[in-house]
Design an enzyme around this catalytic site. Structure first.
Site, PDB file in Angstrom:
ATOM      1  N   CYS A 171       0.812  -1.218   0.000  1.00 37.57           N
ATOM      2  CA  CYS A 171       0.000   0.000   0.000  1.00 37.57           C
ATOM      3  C   CYS A 171       0.845   1.267   0.000  1.00 37.57           C
ATOM      4  O   CYS A 171       0.303   2.360  -0.045  1.00 37.57           O
ATOM      5  CB  CYS A 171      -0.997   0.000   1.156  1.00 37.57           C
ATOM      6  SG  CYS A 171      -0.392  -0.729   2.653  1.00 37.57           S
ATOM      7  N   CYS A 223      -1.827  -3.919   8.553  1.00 37.24           N
ATOM      8  CA  CYS A 223      -1.452  -2.672   9.235  1.00 37.24           C
ATOM      9  C   CYS A 223      -0.952  -2.970  10.643  1.00 37.24           C
ATOM     10  O   CYS A 223      -0.013  -2.331  11.123  1.00 37.24           O
ATOM     11  CB  CYS A 223      -2.647  -1.728   9.325  1.00 37.24           C
ATOM     12  SG  CYS A 223      -3.263  -1.209   7.726  1.00 37.24           S
TER      13      CYS A 223
END
Lengths: 135, 186
Positions: free
Chosen positions: A37, A107
């Site tokens: 990302c 994450c």
């Protein structure tokens, strides 16, 4: 948007944003990134060398809301722990606390990696300092 | 009886799995295959064949979208060769790159919080990011050629690294453009 309230809270009011002097011998710095990302996360700990306890933690993350919330929460979890306790923090604790959906689990992995990188950096610094004193 | 076409994108287009390819030739093949598999041409055929044509058209569109874009094309080839992007961890990103991207992001953030006076700096930041991206694309082109002349795993892993870098730069480009756009409307 499927962000949980806790993610939104940490995203809107991130705790411990900032940076410390990375040349300070008591500061460990971890810089990690997620190429899928394009996120980049910097996490720092300031350790009391006498007790081994983390007295302060700071972060700065460029990335999505979940990456910011994960690192914000990580700095809160770190304060008051010893460096070895910090190494045992697992990303699943962050996932549970923030109720992260499966697509955002990476994450929390990034935050765990950042903690490990910061602690490793601190340990390497303090080891080389000990050696220097001996030599 | 109509046979289903290959699901592998290069095979579907009748191409060798090369990373450098001729865009005009690819487009020509796409038009030919689109005509060949157009569902209207199958309206009088049995339902199984109509379904094959429908599936073929869907695959063809995905394949064309993937192959005509150099970055997507490379991602496709990497994934098929065991270098997917999803399973990577931090260790695959060189620390210098993270430092650089972090610093660029910090500088950009500072500019974004500034008043309209920072517009020229934002524009020059955009120029800088675009030139970084152009340099990365040049590197990719060269690596594509090495791959096609039998570069093997070393080249594939080098491409993986360059694509990771490109993704970070792409994010910076997007952020700076967002910042410029917000200022234009203000």
């Amino acid at each position: 948007m499927a962000y949980s309230n806790k993610v939104l809270d940490h995203y809107n009011n991130p705790r411990n944003v900032g940076s410390m002097d990375k040349n300070d011998p008591d500061v460990g710095t971890g810089m990690v990134g997620a190429p899928e990302c394009g996120d980049v996360m910097k996490l720092q700990v300031k350790v009391n060398p006498a007790t081994g306890i983390i007295e302060d933690a700071k972060f700065k993350t460029f990335g999505c809301g979940s990456a910011i919330a994960s690192s914000s929460l990580a700095t809160e979890m770190l304060k008051g722990r010893t460096v070895d306790e910090a190494l045992s923090i697992k990303n699943t604790e962050i996932v549970n606390e923030l109720a992260l959906p499966p697509v955002k689990i990476h994450c929390s992995v990034l935050a765990e990696d950042a903690i490990k990188a910061a602690i490793t950096d601190y340990k390497e610094k303090s080891a080389s300092r000990t050696n220097a004193t001996v030599a | 009886m109509t046979q289903a076409p290959p699901r592998e994108y290069f095979e579907f287009f009748g191409l060798a799995p090369a990373l450098s390819l001729d865009a005009a030739d690819l487009q020509k093949r796409f038009y030919e295959l689109s005509r060949k598999w157009h569902p209207d041409r199958f309206s009088a055929r049995p339902p199984e064949e109509q379904q094959i044509a429908l599936d073929a058209t869907a695959t063809l569109n995905d394949a064309y979208r993937t192959l005509r874009d150099p970055v997507r094309r490379a991602e496709y080839v990497l994934t098929r060769n065991g270098f997917p992007i999803g399973e990577q961890r931090t260790k695959d990103v060189p620390p210098e790159l993270l430092e650089e991207v972090f610093e660029l992001n910090m500088a950009l953030e500072e500019l974004r919080s500034g008043d309209s006076g920072v517009r020229p700096q934002l524009e020059s930041a955009r120029e800088h990011f675009l030139s970084l991206r152009a340099a990365v694309d040049g590197e990719l082109e060269e690596l594509f050629r090495s791959h096609d002349s039998g570069g093997g795993e070393t080249v594939l892993s080098a491409i993986r690294g360059v694509l990771n870098r490109r993704r970070y730069i792409e994010n910076l480009v997007r952020e700076v453009e967002k910042a410029l756009g917000a200022r234009a409307t203000a």
